[in-house]
Design an enzyme around this catalytic site. Structure first.
Site: not given
Ligand code: SF4
Ligand code: FE
Length: 481
Positions: A100, A104, A191, A257, A292, A296, A299, A443
């Site tokens: 991560c 974002c 995060t 976190e 958000h 996923y 990432c 996560e």
């Molecule tokens: Fe982290 Fe993925 Fe969330 Fe971005 S979308 S903050 S890389 S877990």
């Molecule tokens: Fe996240």
């Protein structure tokens, strides 16, 4: 000065006066602390790639507010092309970091607030949208990292915020005056917060009139008076004082976190974007969550690319790469990864323009994407464990490998194929252990909301009546309009 470099970002964190605690101690030098530095390195990749000619088209954008070239993480989406580029950018960065990179969450917060504040102003005659535009301009001009602060501690989950035995279990407004508001409570699972310049507070759930004090959205510097961050532990985090045993020493595991305490924090009016308008809390949560959840397949797709590469490499090192069941398992991992990515691209391509002019994803497809992540990442990691073998869980430490007397035994008995140094095999095993272990899996399950949160939105968005009518029409049953 838009477009900071990675080292300018890291240096810009040094003057901040964040109060951060970990392992029962106050951290004086956050930037160089071994528990935190890997997460900073990962976030810094979002700055570095803005200057890389190969990545620039994805990682930069043109501000619709100033016309300047900016980092995409500070951009308001102006088209479905912007939404698609976001997903491609996230996959690219995750391929480089294997974890991560945190930025974002604030990106999604400014985009969610952009359309919601516009709609609030249209209906209520408030001026939140203009404040938000000014704030976004400030973020763009200074290329700041913003944390998105949504999740409250929530206490007794069967009770609403105002019914809790302790009113602080959800962030709420405790005072309003001519200069601004004062808020109190805490935000959980924050995060990237200890290496962010700013944080955006949002409500965590839909609210009723009795809970209007909990309807608050605002921006605060992460080192504002009254803020304390308590850094969370991770699986095997005492290994951060070594190198090989970490697996991914440069970039760490997930997002670093923390629990962030807000003890009577003052927020001036020009940074307040919602103040008691409880009827918009649910809409803001839905917009933010959908943005958000869009991420996923990007990432986690990039992270899974690294896991697939690690599985294929360890199979080479073990001498099993040509076995047909290994090839089949790797094929399955690729299939699952690309399925995640397909959903992210689809919810972006099917996005639409909101009244504010900003673009929003297709919320049904975005929620399907995140729901798949809660399952497929576990399966991808399971297959990787299957391919790698049990030694990833029982390996001796780096200190044993380096030991003057017993090191030779570790080297001799952890050897795979003769042509590969044992240390390389150990390094790859540690990377797999790091990327597929407890912290990373949880996560995938709960980041961007737990599976049930997605299922609530999936059934709400799916238009079941329409589907029932399709079936009735084919079955020859009269449909009442
Ligand atoms: Fe982290 Fe993925 Fe969330 Fe971005 S979308 S903050 S890389 S877990
Ligand atoms: Fe996240």
């Amino acid at each position: 000065m838009p477009l900071k470099t990675d080292s300018e970002y890291i240096e810009s964190l040094r003057p901040l006066k964040l109060q951060v605690y970990a392992f029962g101690e106050k951290i004086e030098n956050v930037v160089d602390h071994p528990l935190i530095r890997p997460h900073i390195n990962s976030a810094a990749m979002t700055y570095r790639l803005a200057h890389d000619p190969m990545a620039e088209e994805l990682v930069t954008a043109t501000s619709h507010l100033t016309g300047k070239k900016i980092n995409r993480f500070t951009h308001i989406h102006q088209s479905t092309d912007d939404l698609v580029k976001k997903v491609k950018m996230l996959r690219l960065i995750a391929q480089r970091t294997g974890t991560c990179f945190q930025r974002c969450v604030g990106f999604d917060a400014i985009n969610a607030l952009y359309s919601v504040t516009y709609e609030m102003d249209q209906e209520l005659g408030t001026n939140y949208h203009e404040r938000l535009r000014n704030y976004v301009t400030y973020i763009q001009e200074n290329d700041l990292m913003v944390a998105g602060s949504m999740t409250d501690p929530k206490g007794d989950r069967s009770l609403k915020p105002s019914q809790q035995a302790d009113p602080d279990l959800y962030v709420h407004i405790v005072e309003k005056n001519e200069k601004g508001i004062v808020i109190r409570g805490a935000k959980a699972h924050q995060t990237g917060i200890v290496n962010s310049h700013e944080m955006i507070i949002m409500p965590t759930t839909a609210l009723t009139p009795e809970d209007k004090a909990y309807a608050v959205a605002c921006a605060i510097p992460t080192d504002a008076p009254g803020i304390i961050h308590i850094f969370g532990r991770q699986t095997n985090d005492e290994r951060k004082y070594g190198e090989i045993d970490q697996g991914n020493a440069m970039y760490g595991i997930v997002g670093g976190e923390a629990l962030t305490i807000l003890e009577n924090v003052f927020v001036p009016w020009d940074r307040v974007f919602m103040c008691e308008e409880y009827q918009y809390a649910g809409l803001l949560v839905e917009r933010f969550a959908s943005y958000h959840r869009q991420n996923y397949g990007g990432c986690k797709g990039g992270v899974s690319d690294v896991i697939i590469g690690a599985a294929a490499t360890i199979a080479d090192y073990n001498g099993t790469a040509k076995a047909s069941h290994i090839r089949d398992k790797i094929t399955e991992m690729i299939h699952l990864t690309e399925t995640l990515y397909c959903c992210s691209i689809a919810c972006s391509a099917e996005g639409h323009r909101t009244a504010s002019g900003a673009y929003f994803v297709d919320p049904l497809l975005a929620n399907i994407d995140k729901q798949n992540v809660t399952r497929f990442i576990y399966e991808i990691c399971r297959l990787c464990h299957d391919i790698a073998g049990g030694f990833i869980a029982t390996l001796p430490s780096e200190k044993d490998l380096r030991h003057p007397e017993i090191g030779k035994y570790v080297d001799k008995y952890f050897k795979g194929v003769a042509s590969v140094p044992t240390e390389d095999r150990i390094r790859m095993a540690r990377l797999i252990e790091n990327m597929t272990g407890g912290t990373a899996l949880v996560e995938s399950m709960h980041g961007a909301g737990s599976p049930q949160a997605q299922r609530v939105m999936i059934v709400r968005q799916a238009n079941l009546e329409f589907k029932k009518n399709l079936a009735k029409a084919l079955a020859g049953i009269k449909v009442c309009q």
